[in-house]
Design a protein around this motif. Sequence first.
Motif, mmCIF file in Angstrom:
data_model
loop_
_atom_site.group_PDB
_atom_site.id
_atom_site.type_symbol
_atom_site.label_atom_id
_atom_site.label_comp_id
_atom_site.label_asym_id
_atom_site.label_seq_id
_atom_site.Cartn_x
_atom_site.Cartn_y
_atom_site.Cartn_z
ATOM 1 N N LYS A 136 60.255 25.282 -28.427
ATOM 2 C CA LYS A 136 59.526 24.058 -28.765
ATOM 3 C C LYS A 136 60.229 22.778 -28.307
ATOM 4 O O LYS A 136 59.594 21.748 -28.144
ATOM 5 C CB LYS A 136 59.303 23.984 -30.271
ATOM 6 N N ILE A 137 61.537 22.853 -28.140
ATOM 7 C CA ILE A 137 62.311 21.668 -27.791
ATOM 8 C C ILE A 137 63.194 21.974 -26.584
ATOM 9 O O ILE A 137 63.924 22.960 -26.574
ATOM 10 C CB ILE A 137 63.194 21.216 -28.973
ATOM 11 N N GLN A 138 63.106 21.095 -25.605
ATOM 12 C CA GLN A 138 63.965 21.211 -24.427
ATOM 13 C C GLN A 138 65.155 20.269 -24.610
ATOM 14 O O GLN A 138 64.980 19.086 -24.897
ATOM 15 C CB GLN A 138 63.191 20.815 -23.169
ATOM 16 N N ASP B 201 52.962 11.086 -22.191
ATOM 17 C CA ASP B 201 52.741 11.780 -23.461
ATOM 18 C C ASP B 201 54.028 12.215 -24.151
ATOM 19 O O ASP B 201 53.986 12.674 -25.288
ATOM 20 C CB ASP B 201 51.857 13.011 -23.243
ATOM 21 N N ASP B 202 55.167 12.100 -23.475
ATOM 22 C CA ASP B 202 56.438 12.517 -24.063
ATOM 23 C C ASP B 202 56.895 11.542 -25.137
ATOM 24 O O ASP B 202 56.520 10.367 -25.143
ATOM 25 C CB ASP B 202 57.527 12.596 -22.990
ATOM 26 N N THR B 203 57.701 12.039 -26.040
ATOM 27 C CA THR B 203 58.388 11.207 -27.026
ATOM 28 C C THR B 203 59.869 11.262 -26.702
ATOM 29 O O THR B 203 60.445 12.339 -26.586
ATOM 30 C CB THR B 203 58.151 11.721 -28.455
ATOM 31 N N VAL B 204 60.482 10.101 -26.545
ATOM 32 C CA VAL B 204 61.907 10.017 -26.271
ATOM 33 C C VAL B 204 62.615 9.679 -27.571
ATOM 34 O O VAL B 204 62.248 8.721 -28.260
ATOM 35 C CB VAL B 204 62.206 8.950 -25.190
ATOM 36 N N VAL B 205 63.636 10.479 -27.917
ATOM 37 C CA VAL B 205 64.428 10.260 -29.124
ATOM 38 C C VAL B 205 65.847 9.940 -28.697
ATOM 39 O O VAL B 205 66.456 10.706 -27.953
ATOM 40 C CB VAL B 205 64.420 11.504 -30.038
ATOM 41 N N VAL C 52 69.027 23.283 -32.490
ATOM 42 C CA VAL C 52 67.842 23.950 -31.938
ATOM 43 C C VAL C 52 68.022 25.461 -32.016
ATOM 44 O O VAL C 52 67.111 26.188 -32.419
ATOM 45 C CB VAL C 52 67.589 23.481 -30.481
ATOM 46 N N LYS C 53 69.190 25.954 -31.656
ATOM 47 C CA LYS C 53 69.461 27.400 -31.730
ATOM 48 C C LYS C 53 69.491 27.878 -33.183
ATOM 49 O O LYS C 53 68.968 28.945 -33.496
ATOM 50 C CB LYS C 53 70.778 27.733 -31.034
ATOM 51 N N LYS C 54 70.101 27.076 -34.055
ATOM 52 C CA LYS C 54 70.212 27.449 -35.465
ATOM 53 C C LYS C 54 68.844 27.708 -36.083
ATOM 54 O O LYS C 54 68.665 28.628 -36.870
ATOM 55 C CB LYS C 54 70.936 26.343 -36.230
#
Length: 159
Positions: free
Chosen positions: A11-13, A28-32, A3-5
């Motif tokens: 956009k992403i927690q 409404d969330d998507t779990v990965v 995410v940092k790279k």
Amino acid sequence: KTVKKYHIEDKIQTVVRNGLNEITISLDDTVVIAGMGTHTIMGIIRDVVCNTLIIQSNNDLELLRFYITSLGYYIDKEKVVYERGQYYVIIRFVKGRLEYEEMDYVIGPILRKDHSNSEYFRYLLQQFDFILDHMPDNVIYMEKRDKIEHIKKELSKLI
């Protein structure tokens, strides 16, 4: 680190937790969840209620597909990725219900229709041959042998 790279922190927690404990998930969330075994994944998602799950398990895909669809999801998309000598199957489950055949759980309903996966199907055939070669030849395993032979026949049709 990823995410940092790619500078997408806005956009992403990301959080580090024991499964999904202490994480509020909305519909409404998507779990990965990726890189774990099916039994671990099943324990993590058993109480999750959201519209979309994206799962990559390292084993027992038949059980994974069956379990998550029994929770009221259907298989919306499946993708095979080959990286560093290993096959990975990524599955997107969406809230809702569809009927599946036994082979849909074993091979995947989307993968069965996508003939670009023939190398993956050959790999699965090799795996099933290995299992049969190393399975004791006695009456206890006859039902498993018959199931594996049936799976091999279905896979052969897809290559």
